[in-house]
Design a protein around this motif. Structure first.
Motif, PDB file in Angstrom:
ATOM      1  N   ARG A   1     138.369  67.116 -57.969  1.00 35.01           N
ATOM      2  CA  ARG A   1     137.200  67.380 -57.121  1.00 35.01           C
ATOM      3  C   ARG A   1     135.945  67.379 -57.986  1.00 35.01           C
ATOM      4  N   HIS A   2     135.049  66.430 -57.751  1.00 37.89           N
ATOM      5  CA  HIS A   2     133.839  66.357 -58.549  1.00 37.89           C
ATOM      6  C   HIS A   2     132.761  65.662 -57.730  1.00 37.89           C
ATOM      7  N   TRP A   3     131.537  66.113 -57.902  1.00 38.05           N
ATOM      8  CA  TRP A   3     130.437  65.563 -57.114  1.00 38.05           C
ATOM      9  C   TRP A   3     130.137  64.111 -57.431  1.00 38.05           C
ATOM     10  N   SER A   4     130.565  63.657 -58.633  1.00 41.22           N
ATOM     11  CA  SER A   4     130.161  62.321 -59.078  1.00 41.22           C
ATOM     12  C   SER A   4     130.964  61.195 -58.429  1.00 41.22           C
ATOM     13  N   ALA A   5     132.081  61.536 -57.779  1.00 40.76           N
ATOM     14  CA  ALA A   5     132.908  60.489 -57.199  1.00 40.76           C
ATOM     15  C   ALA A   5     133.694  61.073 -56.036  1.00 40.76           C
TER      16      ALA A   5
END
Length: 804
Positions: free
Chosen positions: A605-609
């Motif tokens: 879970r990451h905002w970049s992808a």
């Protein structure tokens, strides 16, 4: 193995401190795992007297006490205990004292407007019991100001040592004391055990019912009847000893046997004589026989087990546990005391098969002192007569105690040869004699050493060297470096060792975490992953779910990922490098590397992808990265759709160098395989057989080409080909690459389409071809010529046509 310091000093005359004893035990090989010293955590608690106790002005349930601590003027304490009263004595703790039962450090406080400068404690707050209803009420003669732990006898530390299986002699406190005396930490207290005079013949006989091959199962059995005993609670000191090491006192007769088990490493058993019918017979159990044991469970027996029987059938499981039918209780008036020798391997096999772990089994399966068998029953008889009274019978004996001592010829120079230290024969002789060995000089450098009966682990000269070295101290063995050879040392790692090391580094670099799982799996899991052959089933598994040698690393890795997920760690990326087993032959053991990914791919879970679950291509990337790191040329590698049964048929592939050289698989695991392991999917995985990978050439025929970077601009052209739906895209890529190997630098698939505009049974594959000129910029005509070659090769090799 647990014992208290005072118990140890019953056998060892020493002035050594607790820390010296603990350090010495570990130094001589009896590693101390844990020391519990109650006095250490209770050192700040003192005895105090309540001078005055009056109601709290602002609380009905609290009292304000003036407490005499013996160190000056009385101090004021607010107490909520219902039994707090004027004149009583209790346990006091001053501000700054750590309260173990509450896990807090006491401070000065104001309770309902009244200052409190300490605390009167309950047993629960001192972790002495669960009683927290009131403060500790001490007798009138308790000395005010004294340290409570010392006055109450709570200053006896408990020592727990971790015994290695080769030291059955140290499974008793007396044996531990003997080792400490040999280490010059005190003097061993020895006392002859005199035989008890029998007043009448033992009315119950004993028969060892074994054939010639089975006599080793029970070489000796002794029995004595003591009639007219009065069973009941054992003495307070004996109950305290048992409680301190975690045993529950039962009654005097049973407590005596438990005491001798830990005191002298001599397990015994007692029968209620009135519950025994007829004579005793020691024999193999018969199939179908059962025993209701002292733990309340009924066990099914088989012919591999040894039992003690009367006319009613099995009454005791030899060397493991007694039966409930003949157990001693408070109504016992006639008791049979048993001493015996059992075969260690048979005891271990019986205990493991039935899942019974007892203190008797622990000692018998390691080997008890055969010479103490008779002394043990004499000592037990003395204690029974002392605690319970009664009249003893003569001993009834069957079989014989083995009395063939082992004698080892020993050259003193062996100590230096094996340990690298010079020890004078006189000093070594003293050490061995303190340990119970008999040393007879045979020459200037030779001796004949007789091994004591309590050391079944001493078999050869190296064992004697070990005894001398551990008493001198391993710290005193000089550190001697190996001789350094001239020049560069030759490589010592084999190709497979290098591959295993490089594989671990490469997979860790892929973001996977190394796991080490069991080499055994359950029968069901072995069959689900291509194994389960009878030749790979364990004859004596340590657990029912570890019954077969693993045919793959994947069952263990998937199970580990599932356990972690069950604990809230859903995203799992694990790898392992280890042995797998195809059959029982020497060539059936192979070295494999495997990895699994479960949950979100990449960084999770990451905002970049956007988040996505790990899939077959993540496993493929791991496998290809591993092959690249091992230097395996991928030119001849074939990726064939589909894998073995434990992989998803439409989401997996096989890696091979030709149809006969399969090196591994990758893809998503089949839901059926995941269900057997009880793990929710999807799970992406790969597994490579490192032994099957091509070995590098001993003398490479080609050197690595120098780096060649063109100054000219590359040219990219896209092609869309119509091919059969079943045609692999890889074949089309290879065909395009072969059209012009000089100019074509790269070919990649960028599109796959089926549907409107494409004939039924066909698919459209889009290729991006990169041309890299070397000498001059390409003209349109030259680019068109290469494009025509690509179309021609695609049509020739794959039957592809250019999409209009």
């Amino acid at each position: 193995m647990k014992f208290t310091l005072s118990w140890l000093k019953e056998h060892l005359d020493t002035s050594a401190s607790l820390s010296e004893i603990v350090e010495t035990l570990t130094r001589i090989g009896l590693e101390v795992e844990y020391v519990h010293d109650p006095a250490a955590q209770l050192k700040d608690f003192t005895i105090a007297r309540v001078v005055e106790a009056k109601p709290h002005p602002n609380a009905d349930r609290l009292r304000v006490c003036m407490v005499d601590t013996g160190s000056g003027a009385p101090v004021q304490v607010v107490c909520g205990a219902p039994n707090a009263r004027t004149g009583m004595k209790s346990v006091f703790s001053a501000p700054g004292t750590y309260i173990p039962g509450k896990k807090i450090t006491l401070g000065k406080g104001v309770i309902r407007g009244v200052e409190s400068l300490g605390m009167l404690c309950s047993s629960a707050e001192l972790e002495l019991s669960n009683d927290h209803e009131g403060i500790i009420d001490l007798p009138e003669d308790a000395p005010v100001g004294a340290v409570y732990a010392q006055w109450a006898g709570l200053d006896d530390p408990i020592i727990e040592i971790n015994l290695t299986p080769n030291r059955p002699d140290a499974a008793g406190v007396y044996g531990v004391a003997r080792d400490l005396a040999a280490a010059e930490l005190g003097v061993l207290k020895t006392k002859d055990i005199l035989p008890v005079e029998g007043k009448f013949p033992c009315p119950i006989g004993v028969t060892l019912d074994f054939n010639g091959e089975d006599k080793h199962l029970a070489p000796f059995f002794g029995l004595r009847l003591v009639r007219g005993v009065k069973n009941g609670p054992s003495p307070a000191w004996l109950q305290a000893r048992l409680r301190e090491i975690g045993l529950r006192p039962i009654n005097a007769l049973v407590d005596i046997t438990n005491f001798l088990t830990f005191d002298r490493a001599r397990p015994l058993h007692v029968f209620d004589a009135k519950k025994v019918k007829g004579d005793l017979v020691v024999r193999r159990a018969k199939r179908g026989e059962t025993l209701l044991a002292l733990d309340g469970r009924t066990y099914e027996l088989d012919e591999s087990m040894v039992v003690i029987c009367d006319d009613n059938g099995p009454e005791s499981l030899a060397g493991v546990m007694g039966g409930e039918a003949s157990g001693c209780d408070d109504s016992t008036t006639d008791v049979l005391i048993e001493t015996a020798l059992w075969d260690p391997m048979n005891i271990a096999h019986t205990g493991r098969k039935l899942g019974i772990v007892t203190d008797a089994r622990y000692r018998f399966e390691r080997g008890v002192d055969p010479a103490f068998a008779l002394a043990g029953i004499e000592l037990a008889t003395q204690l029974v007569l002392e605690f319970c009274g009664g009249e003893p019978s003569e001993l009834t004996l069957a079989g014989a105690v083995p009395r063939e001592p082992r004698v080892i010829g020993f050259p003193w120079s062996e100590i230096n040869r094996l340990a690298g230290i010079d020890v004078e024969p006189a000093r070594a002789t003293v050490i061995l004699q303190r340990l119970g060995f008999t040393v007879a000089k045979c020459g200037d450098d030779d001796a004949r050493i007789t091994v004591p009966s309590w050391r079944p682990d001493i078999e050869g000269k190296a064992d004697i060297v070990e005894e001398v070295v551990r008493m001198i101290g391993v710290d005193n063995v000089p550190s001697t470096p190996l001789p350094r050879t001239d020049g560069v040392a030759s490589p010592v790692l084999t190709m497979m060792q290098k591959r295993a090391r490089n594989a671990r580094r490469a997979l860790a670099g892929q973001g996977l975490v190394e796991a080490v799982t069991w080499s055994f799996v359950s029968k069901e899991r072995a069959e689900a992953f291509g194994g389960g052959k009878p030749s790979l089933a364990l004859a004596n598994p340590i657990a029912a779910d570890l019954s077969d040698m693993r045919p793959s690393l994947l069952p263990g890795l998937v199970a580990a990922a599932g356990r972690n997920a069950a604990r809230g760690l859903g995203d799992q990326n694990l790898f392992e490098v280890g042995q797998i087993f195809f059959d029982a032959a020497e060539t059936g053991q192979r070295l494999a590397a495997a990895g699994v990914r479960r949950g979100l791919a990449g960084a999770g879970r990451h905002w970049s992808a956007p988040a996505r679950e790990a899939g077959a291509f993540d496993a493929k990337a791991d496998a290809m990265a591993l092959l690249h790191s091992l230097g395996v040329a991928a030119g001849g590698l074939q990726i064939v759709s589909g894998g073995p049964a434990w992989f998803h048929p439409g989401r997996s592939a096989t890696l091979q160098f030709g149809p006969k050289t399969i090196v591994g698989h990758f893809g998503e695991l089949h839901p059926r395989a995941l269900k057997i392991i009880d793990v929710e999917g999807p799970v992406a995985a790969f597994e490579l057989i490192l032994d099957a990978l091509p070995a590098p050439k001993a003398k490479p025929t080609k050197i690595k080409p120098k780096l060649d970077i063109s100054d000219l601009q590359p040219v990219s052209r896209d092609f869309a080909f119509i091919v059969d739906r079943a045609s692999p895209a890889g074949d089309l890529v290879k065909a395009a690459q072969g059209a012009d190997r000089t100019l074509i630098a790269d070919v990649a698939v960028f599109d796959l389409y089926e549907g409107k505009g494409v004939p039924e049974g066909k698919k459209s594959i889009g290729l991006a071809v990169t041309l890299q000129p070397r000498e001059k910029t390409l003209t349109d005509a030259e680019i068109e010529a290469v494009a025509q070659k690509i179309v021609a090769e695609a049509e020739k090799k794959c039957g592809a046509t250019l999409r209009g």
